[in-house]
Structures are given as C-alpha cells and as structure tokens.
Design an enzyme around this catalytic site. Structure first.
Site, PDB file in Angstrom:
ATOM      1  N   LYS A 250      29.633  27.387  20.945  1.00  0.00           N
ATOM      2  CA  LYS A 250      28.779  28.315  20.186  1.00  0.00           C
ATOM      3  C   LYS A 250      29.655  29.340  19.489  1.00  0.00           C
ATOM      4  O   LYS A 250      30.724  29.640  20.011  1.00  0.00           O
ATOM      5  CB  LYS A 250      27.724  28.982  21.077  1.00  0.00           C
ATOM      6  CG  LYS A 250      28.228  29.658  22.372  1.00  0.00           C
ATOM      7  CD  LYS A 250      29.223  30.767  22.346  1.00  0.00           C
ATOM      8  CE  LYS A 250      29.008  32.001  21.581  1.00  0.00           C
ATOM      9  NZ  LYS A 250      30.169  32.969  21.764  1.00  0.00           N
TER      10      LYS A 250
ATOM     11  N   TYR B 126      23.388  34.665  21.813  1.00  0.00           N
ATOM     12  CA  TYR B 126      22.770  34.732  23.153  1.00  0.00           C
ATOM     13  C   TYR B 126      21.460  35.505  23.109  1.00  0.00           C
ATOM     14  O   TYR B 126      20.497  35.145  23.792  1.00  0.00           O
ATOM     15  CB  TYR B 126      23.718  35.396  24.161  1.00  0.00           C
ATOM     16  CG  TYR B 126      24.920  34.562  24.511  1.00  0.00           C
ATOM     17  CD1 TYR B 126      24.779  33.368  25.224  1.00  0.00           C
ATOM     18  CD2 TYR B 126      26.199  34.946  24.136  1.00  0.00           C
ATOM     19  CE1 TYR B 126      25.887  32.595  25.544  1.00  0.00           C
ATOM     20  CE2 TYR B 126      27.309  34.176  24.451  1.00  0.00           C
ATOM     21  CZ  TYR B 126      27.145  33.006  25.153  1.00  0.00           C
ATOM     22  OH  TYR B 126      28.240  32.239  25.461  1.00  0.00           O
TER      23      TYR B 126
END
Ligand code: NAD
Length: 377
Positions: free
Chosen positions: A139, A225
């Site tokens: 990510k 996140y």
C-alpha cells in the site's frame, strides 16, 4: 482444505464433470497461471529490502505455514550476501532490478511481493505479472488510478492473483469490526471517525517526503488506513467526499501533504470523518451506532491492537499481522479461499485519494464518487 491435483483436474475437465460455475470458482492453481498444484508452501520473493521487508515481512515469513521466503530482489549489492546467509537463499534466487524479469524461469518463486517506494509499485507489479508470478503489492497500491488499472490488467492478462498489502484484513480485531458491521450488532451506523497519523521527524531527504517517489504525503502513506477504516467501519463505499489540508511545518514538508481531514458521506446516511498526518500521532477507529458503539485504539499499527464496544472489551491474542496476511494470500492461491485485499480494493482507495486531492485543490469542494461495491470484501 483438500487441493485438487492438476492431473485430476484435467481429467475431470476432459470428461466434463465440472460445470461452468464450478470452473469460475476454481482456485487459480488448478486453472490458469503457474502450476502450484503440487506445492503446499509457496515461495515468495521480496522486492525491495528496506525496513518493512527487513523488520516485518522476512521475520513473519519464518512463521508462515502456506508460504516461505524463497528469493530476494535488491538494488543494493551488499544486501545480497547478508540476506543469503541469514535466510539460506541460494544465489540462483537472488535478482536485481535489471535482471528481475529472469525470475519468470524460477520455479522456486510463486509470489512476488513488491515492497518498494510507491512510485515503483506499478512497474514491478506489472513486470512480476508478465513473468507469470502472483503479486502482492504494498500500500498504497500505486501513485494514480491509471497505474492501479495497469497492475490489475496485467495480472488479469497473465492469469495471476493480485493482493494488496492491507495486513489488517487478516487480523482478528479488524475482522471483529467487520463482523459487527455485517451482523448489525449495534444497529444502524451513524458516524465513523478514522484516524491514522504519525509525527515524521526523520531524514528530510527520505523518499516519503519526495513527491516523485511517494506520489503524495500523509494521505498516501497513512491516509489509506483512515479510508480503509472508515469503509470497513461502515461496510459501505462513500458516495462523496470533501477535504481540507493543513500545513504547519512547510520547511520540512516541502513537496508532500502534512495533514489532511476529509468528510465522507455513505449511502446509508452514515457520515465519516477521517484524519491523517505526518505531524501528529493518531491511530483510532470509532463508530457510533443507533444501539451502541465500537472502537479500536490502536486500530492500524502492527499490534497488539486493542478495542472495546458498548458491549464490553474486544480482546484477541496477538499474532504477526504480516504472517496472517501472507498465509491468507497463499491460501487464496492454493485453496481458492477469499482474497481479503484484492486489486480492486487498492484501486478504489486510490480513486478516493485522488478525489480528496481534487477537493483540496478546489478549496474543499464536494467530489462525487461512483464506486458501487468496488473493493468491498
Ligand atoms: P524503506 O525506505 O525502508 O525501503 C525502501 C526500499 O526500496 C529500500 O530497500 C531501498 O533501497 C529501495 N529503493 C529502490 N529504489 C529506491 C529509490 N529510488 N529511493 C528510495 N528507495 C529505493 O521503505 P519501507 O518502509 O520498507 O516501505 C516500502 C513500501 O512498503 C512502501 O510502499 C510503504 O508504503 C510500504 N509499507 C507498508 C507497510 C504496511 O504496514 N503494509 C509498512 C511499511 C511500509
């Protein structure tokens, strides 16, 4: 779970035992792509041996059941012998960025795990797919939606599986939150707060502060996140977003965003507030519902995580999140279990990231999102 050998699969296929629906849901090991049907543990090659590979992924791979560290790809010559001796990696399984494509011929390596600066994810994920390897891409998936599409298309074309390094989907606290949402444990969710931030004080020359290498600042690094938490905290993709940016240390954050807040509106009517920063510490998910609340704090670090709800504490034993994540992805390939963090999830988050940057550029305007169920797992 029982695996079907390629020989049995081919026989059943030729005698027409499988219907079309069964074929569609067959694990890749028995369908297209590299034949992993005789293996019970898949070989992973880590690309990029920086801090995440060194301190999280390699140690986790010593604990995994369904995969193991089989190879490395590094641009730093000295790391070759260090890693080779520490993890017993044969010279034949060591590559650099130039000869990486030769990995196609290496039968020890089934999965390539791209752990490089964000702007290099797309190139190496696409090259890995072209080499016929399954791909885990860290990510944020890439630095643009366009690059996410290129990765997804390459994996589809090569018939290989693609997972994003969203480790939290494999750990029990996040799974408990997803269960609350799915089972409607606390009734209608009205509000979710998702914060992911840390104070960056390190080397001002680091790649995370360099726009060309990182694609962006706190939003790209930690903001994904917050976006993730807001989505699994409501179980929905947002309909629209508006955002604001704050900068208090411009001399340090010369090229990349320092602090961003954004408001998300969800189809059920729920509202989300997300916060991300490279200039503050925050690590929290909180949801307020018609009949109670649930919360995780910390919600997104390597753990142990902690949580509570209006029904009482949430508590699970801690295990390496990276171990759980990589075993989940290997099981997905070997046994056809769920891909907990597919490419569509990484792309969806990048669509939201781009919308947030657009909103900021337009002075906080509301940007509509047309996501449907993209990436919801
Ligand atoms: P790092 O700086 O510690 O390591 C980066 C690696 O890339 C180094 O080995 C470096 O040599 C190599 N590299 C190759 N070309 C480079 C270049 N031009 N500039 C800088 N480095 C270059 O970074 P990291 O913390 O290991 O992060 C790597 C990736 O993993 C990032 O995409 C990050 O977002 C992701 N990450 C994910 C998690 C997670 O929890 N899922 C945690 C940390 C990092």
């Amino acid at each position: 779970m029982k695996k079907i050998s390629r020989r049995t699969f081919n026989k059943k296929l030729s005698t027409g035992i499988f219907g079309a629906g069964v074929l569609a849901s067959m694990p890749l090991a028995c369908g297209m792509g590299r034949d992993t049907s005789e293996k019970s543990s898949l070989g992973i090659a880590l690309v990029g041996l920086g801090s995440y590979s060194t301190y999280q992924l390699a140690p986790a791979l010593a604990q995994t059941k369904h995969c193991h560290l089989a190879g490395i790809v590094t641009g730093t010559r000295e790391k070759e012998s260090l890693w080779a001796s520490k993890y017993s990696i044969p010279t034949t399984n060591i590559y650099n960025y130039q000869n990486f494509d030769e990995i196609a011929k290496n039968k020890d390596i089934d999965i390539v795990y791209v752990v490089l600066p964000n702007s290099m994810h797309a190139e190496f994920s696409v090259r890995a797919a072209k080499a016929g390897k399954h791909v885990i891409c860290e990510k944020p998936m890439a630095v643009s939606v366009e690059e996410c599409d290129a990765i997804i298309q390459s994996c589809e074309k090569a018939g290989v599986k693609l997972g994003i390094g969203y480790r939290l989907h494999s750990e029990p606290y996040t799974q408990e939150v997803k269960r609350f949402v799915k089972e409607n444990t606390f009734g209608k969710i009205n509000y979710v707060l998702a914060e992911a931030a840390y104070k960056s004080t390190g080397n001002p020359g680091q790649w995370r502060l360099n726009k060309r290498l990182s694609g962006g600042g706190a939003l790209m690094n930690m903001g994904v996140y917050s976006i993730q938490s807001a989505i699994y905290g409501t179980g929905e993709n947002p309909l629209r977003v508006s955002a604001q940016e704050f900068s208090t240390r411009p001399e340090y954050f010369k090229e990349t965003d320092e602090t961003i807040t954004a408001q998300l509106k969800f189809p059920s009517g729920a509202m989300g507030n997300i916060f991300t920063s490279h200039n503050a510490n925050a690590n929290r998910l909180y949801a307020s519902c018609d009949s109670g609340w649930f919360a995780l704090e910390p919600a997104n670090n390597y753990g142990p995580l902690a949580g509570s709800s209006s029904l009482g504490p949430i508590a699970f034993e801690h295990e390496s999140q990276q171990k759980l994540q990589m075993d989940d992805f290997a099981s997905h390939i070997l046994y056809g279990t769920e891909n907990r963090a597919p490419g569509a999830m990484g792309k969806r988050d990048m669509i939201i990231v781009e919308a947030i940057y657009k909103s900021i550029a337009e002075g906080g305007s509301t940007i509509p999102l047309n996501l449907g169920n993209m990436g919801l797992v």
